[in-house]
Every structure is written in C-alpha cells, then in structure tokens.
Design a protein around this motif. Structure first.
Motif, short mmCIF file in Angstrom:
data_model
loop_
_atom_site.label_atom_id
_atom_site.label_comp_id
_atom_site.label_asym_id
_atom_site.label_seq_id
_atom_site.Cartn_x
_atom_site.Cartn_y
_atom_site.Cartn_z
N VAL A 126 -4.94 -4.63 -2.66
CA VAL A 126 -5.16 -3.50 -3.22
C VAL A 126 -6.50 -3.12 -2.79
O VAL A 126 -7.27 -3.88 -2.91
CB VAL A 126 -5.09 -3.48 -4.85
N PRO A 129 -11.09 -0.36 -5.66
CA PRO A 129 -11.17 1.01 -6.29
C PRO A 129 -12.20 1.93 -5.93
O PRO A 129 -13.52 1.47 -5.65
CB PRO A 129 -11.29 0.55 -7.79
N GLY A 165 -3.59 10.33 -4.74
CA GLY A 165 -4.15 8.93 -4.24
C GLY A 165 -4.99 8.29 -5.28
O GLY A 165 -4.97 7.09 -5.69
N ARG A 166 -5.74 9.06 -5.66
CA ARG A 166 -6.81 8.67 -6.91
C ARG A 166 -6.04 8.22 -8.12
O ARG A 166 -6.05 7.05 -8.90
CB ARG A 166 -7.57 9.95 -7.42
N GLU A 168 -2.95 7.12 -8.14
CA GLU A 168 -2.04 5.86 -7.75
C GLU A 168 -3.22 4.52 -7.73
O GLU A 168 -2.88 3.53 -8.44
CB GLU A 168 -1.81 5.93 -6.38
N ALA A 169 -4.53 4.82 -7.34
CA ALA A 169 -5.34 3.76 -7.34
C ALA A 169 -6.11 3.38 -8.75
O ALA A 169 -6.00 2.20 -9.24
CB ALA A 169 -6.89 4.29 -6.69
N ARG A 170 -5.95 4.46 -9.60
CA ARG A 170 -6.34 4.14 -11.06
C ARG A 170 -5.10 3.39 -11.73
O ARG A 170 -5.26 2.31 -12.38
CB ARG A 170 -6.28 5.61 -11.79
N GLN A 172 -3.18 1.03 -10.25
CA GLN A 172 -3.13 -0.24 -9.61
C GLN A 172 -4.63 -1.12 -10.31
O GLN A 172 -4.20 -1.94 -10.62
CB GLN A 172 -3.36 -0.12 -8.15
#
Lengths: 339, 179
Positions: A126, A129, A165-166, A168-170, A172
């Motif tokens: 991953v 962040p 994208g943000r 999804e990153a959060r 993860q």
C-alpha cells in the motif's frame, strides 16, 4: 694509578702475583652434619603446592603454549562461525544489505541446474498515505482559462479522479490500521474482537465516511453549480478560482482535527493547550467552535419537528467560551467538509 | 629425587654441596650465610625435582641436556646476590647513634693483610663482578656456563668479567701501593 698490566681486563695468568694472592682465598669445609640438617629441613618442609597452570601434558613449555593458542583460535573460529550462521539465519545480513548468503532455493538451483521456483508475488504494498493537503492540491492541469462548460466538466472529472484516489487511500489506511491494531493485541495477548465486533466497527466507520461524503458532496455540488454559472455567464476561471476553496477547506479540516483533539482532552488539559496556543490561533479556534455549535443547534432545531428535543440546557453559545465547553461531543465531519 | 626419596637427596648433597658451598662462601664471606644458601638451594632442588623430572624424562634428549650442577650453581649464585643486596639495603638505612667501633674497610684490609688480603680483594668487588670472578677463576667454569649460571648472555658476561678483572687488578695494585 698502577703499573700492573696494560690490559686490566685480561685473564689472570696462573702464577702471576694476583693469582698467587687469589689462590690464598681458602674455603672452610662444610660441617659434618650438614646433610642431616638439610634432610631434616626437607622432611619438615611441606610438599609444594600443585602448579596453577597445566604444563602442557609433559611437553615443553613452548609446546603447551602452542596447544593453548591453537585451542583459543579454534574456539574463536567456531564462535565466529556460529555467530555468522545465526546472523544469516535470522536475516540480519539482509537487513544490513549484505548480499553474502544466498537463499537455500538459489543454492539448490545452482546444484541441480534448475531454475528456482518463482517466488510468489508479495502482497501489493500500500503506498504510504498521502498527506491530505497535497492530495487535495493534486495537480489537475488546466490549459488556459476555463471558459466553456466542457472544459469545466473536464476539470471536475479530473478533480473527481483525484478525490476518488484519496478516498481509496483513506480506506486502505483504515484497513491497515485495524489490521495492525488486531495484530498488536494478538502479540500482546489481549482479547481480540470477534468477527461480529470487527464488522460492527467497520460498519460504523463506513457510516461515518458515508455521512461525511454526503455532506461534502452537497457542498461540492453547490460550489460547482456556482462555478458553472460563472462560466456560463462568460467568465473565465483560473486554477486558483477552483483551488482556493480547497485550501480553505484544508484549513477547515485541520481546524476540525484540532477541535476533535481538544474535545478528547480533560478540561484541565484543554485549558492548558488553549493557553499555549498563539492568540490568533486561539481566537480562530474558538470562533470555529462557535460556528460549529451554532450549526449543530440549527440542525437540532430543525429536527425537533419530528423528534423529541434532546436534553440540552444551554440554548445559545456562551458569549465567552470556556475551555470546558469543548467537551461537548460533536460531529467532526461538520467542519471538515472540503469543497 | 622426584619420588621424594631422602637417599637421593643425600646423594645430591654429597655430590654438589661442596662446590656450591665454595661459591656461596666466596660470594658472601660468611660461613653461616653460605651454609644457609646451600641448604636453600638443595631444598629447592627437593621441591622442584618432580617438575624437573617431568620436563626432562629419563632417557630422553632433554634429560641429557639437563645439567643439575649448572642448575644448582645458578640457584646459589642468585641467592647469594639477593642476600648481598638485601644486606646492603638493610645495613645502609640504619645509621647507628653511637660511634661504630668496627674498623673501616682499609683498616680491616691492613689488619687482614697477613691471612685475608685476598678475601678483602674479592669482597671489595660489586656482587655481580664478584660472582663472575668466583665462577670463572675459582670454579673454573667456561664463560658460557658461567653466563648461564648468572642468567646472562655471553657477551654481557664477558663484559662483566672484563670489568671485574680490571677492578681486581686495580684493587690489588692499590693494596701494593699502600704497603
């Protein structure tokens, strides 16, 4: 001094005057009972103590030293080998980036001549962040001024990509935090949440995220409508026109985070933390709290039409907010709505 | 001797005590001291015999190289030098309050001229030079063996012996001049 010999250190010649004088130095004989006396002393003397160190098994002194030296060298070599093996086995060499020891698969492949079995692909890493603010300011290239609805739509599409994208990153990050916490509790021997509890926590987080995104989406929609009207009226928009509100919202996010941290403190800690802030930041923070509280009260007033009024003794914000007033739980997403 | 047999010690005393006593007596000039030194040397042999036997097993080449007389002479020489140094240190520190009525060295030399001028000559030498003269002149040891008895290398011993002879000659000449 004397006129004896030219070489004073020469051997003394027999028959010389000096030799004749020296030969007069007669020695008395040993007493008759000397041997008995020595024997008596020998009997009376205790036997000698054993040697502190072994003399080397009957060999010479040098030989014993050689054996001792060899033994020490052997012990040192074996010890070094054991340490090196342990380091290789525990992966210490890889940690220090020393490619000294190949893996057993490689060694076996080199012996048998076959290719080593492919290593199963590791779990996708991953990405770290991203900082929320840079992510919010992710590059959305806009060529020239945006003066048509199509260009504006394209800009919104790019922005949505970045936002997605943000999000999804959060998600993860949240998953990895939950996993690491469960792993930590397992390592510490603490009770682990049941699957039902874990699912409940995830659901609660998901609900909060959905609620927050719904609020954000409303604001974004309103903002986009305003921008679209400006474009349709012939005004050309620049990147700053779209990005500036983002910056403002990023600051709002940061402020909301601060408020949330303050809310979790004890009244004493909160008072002390506020006292240590610069005056401007303190005023800004208190003003944000007032607005947030007023907004919440408005929402509750609207909700009283269908639901019973909650027990809330204060009907309006205090004129001078006390630090303990931050103890009232609130919805962090209310002030954290970007764009 | 390694088996702690007193007869063996008695035999060693009979064989070696005479030469050892000569060395000790000529080094110290005192019969009691000389007997003590020889006794101590024989007792050290008695104590070290098992270790010496272990290092030089019978029938081996090491046993053939072991010269017991050389070992004993080295022990006696070192003991004598140690005692002379100790006596000099002890007697040099105590200054008697009353006048020492013992005759001075030159007076003693004159007094002993008849029967002990040689003894005075040898005793006037420093202890290591004295040991070199005793071992080479009186015991007729080769320089190598004498050097081994004094734990010195041959060159240093020859230098020491040279100085000892020179000192002896100068003292002898001084004696003659005094007469």
């Amino acid at each position: 001094m004397s006129g004896v010999d030219h070489d004073d250190g020469a051997p003394i010649a027999p028959g010389s005057p000096l030799a004749r004088v020296l030969d007069d130095f007669a020695v008395p004989a040993l007493p008759a009972g000397f041997a008995d006396r020595v024997l008596a002393a020998a009997e009376a003397r205790p036997s000698p103590l054993p040697e502190l160190r072994r003399s080397g098994g009957g060999g010479g002194r040098g030989q014993g030293r050689g054996w001792r030296l060899g033994r020490r060298m052997a012990i040192g070599a074996i010890g070094f080998g054991a340490l090196a093996t342990a380091a290789a086995a525990t992966g210490l060499l890889d940690r220090f980036d020393l490619p000294a020891v190949p893996s057993p698969e490689k060694v076996w492949a080199s012996i048998t001549g076959k290719e080593a079995a492919p290593v199963p692909a590791a779990a996708p890493v991953v990405p770290p962040p991203a900082d929320p603010e840079p992510a919010a300011l992710a590059p959305v290239r806009i060529e020239g001024r945006i003066d048509t609805p199509e260009e504006l739509g394209e800009a919104f599409r790019r922005i949505d990509e970045v936002r997605q994208g943000r999000v999804e990153a959060r998600r993860q990050i949240i998953d990895s935090r939950i996993e690491s916490e469960i792993e930590r509790r397992r390592a510490a021997g603490l009770p682990l949440p049941t699957p039902e509890e874990e699912a409940r926590v995830r659901q609660r987080i998901e609900d909060a995220r959905t609620r927050r995104e719904g609020l954000v989406a409303e604001r974004i929609e309103a903002r986009r409508e305003e921008l679209l009207q400006r474009v349709e009226s012939g005004e050309g928009l620049t990147r700053e026109d779209i990005a500036r509100p983002l910056r403002d919202d990023a600051r709002a996010l940061e402020r909301a985070g601060r408020l949330e941290r303050l809310r979790r403190m004890t009244p004493q800690q909160r008072r002390e933390a506020l006292r240590q802030l610069p005056a401007d930041e303190r005023r800004e923070l208190i003003e944000a709290w007032r607005q947030r509280r007023a907004g919440r009260l408005d929402g509750e007033t609207a909700a009283t039409a269908s639901t019973p009024a909650p027990e809330r003794p204060e009907a309006s914000p205090a004129p001078e907010p006390q630090t303990s007033q931050f103890g009232t739980p609130g919805d962090p997403s209310a002030a954290a709505a970007p764009l | 001797m390694a088996a702690r047999d007193p007869a063996a010690l008695r035999e060693a005393i009979a064989r070696h005590a005479g030469p050892l006593h000569r060395i000790a007596w000529r080094m110290t000039g005192d019969s009691h001291e000389a007997e003590d030194i020889v006794q101590e040397a024989m007792l050290r042999l008695w104590n070290h015999a098992p270790r010496l036997a272990a290092r030089h097993p019978a029938g081996s080449g090491a046993a053939s190289t072991l010269r017991l007389s050389g070992w004993l002479k080295r022990v006696v020489t070192n003991l004598a030098i140690d005692r002379l140094r100790l006596a000099r240190r002890v007697s040099g520190e105590d200054v008697p309050e009353r006048a020492d009525d013992t005759p001075l060295a030159d007076v003693r030399i004159e007094a002993d001229q008849g029967d002990g001028s040689t003894r005075a000559l040898v005793m006037a030498l420093p202890e290591r030079q004295r040991a070199a003269i005793v071992l080479t002149y009186y015991e007729d040891l080769p320089n190598g063996e004498a050097a081994a008895a004094m734990d010195m290398n041959i060159k240093a011993f020859e230098s020491l012996l040279h100085r000892a002879r020179a000192g002896l000659r100068q003292a002898f000449a001084a004696q003659g001049d005094a007469r």
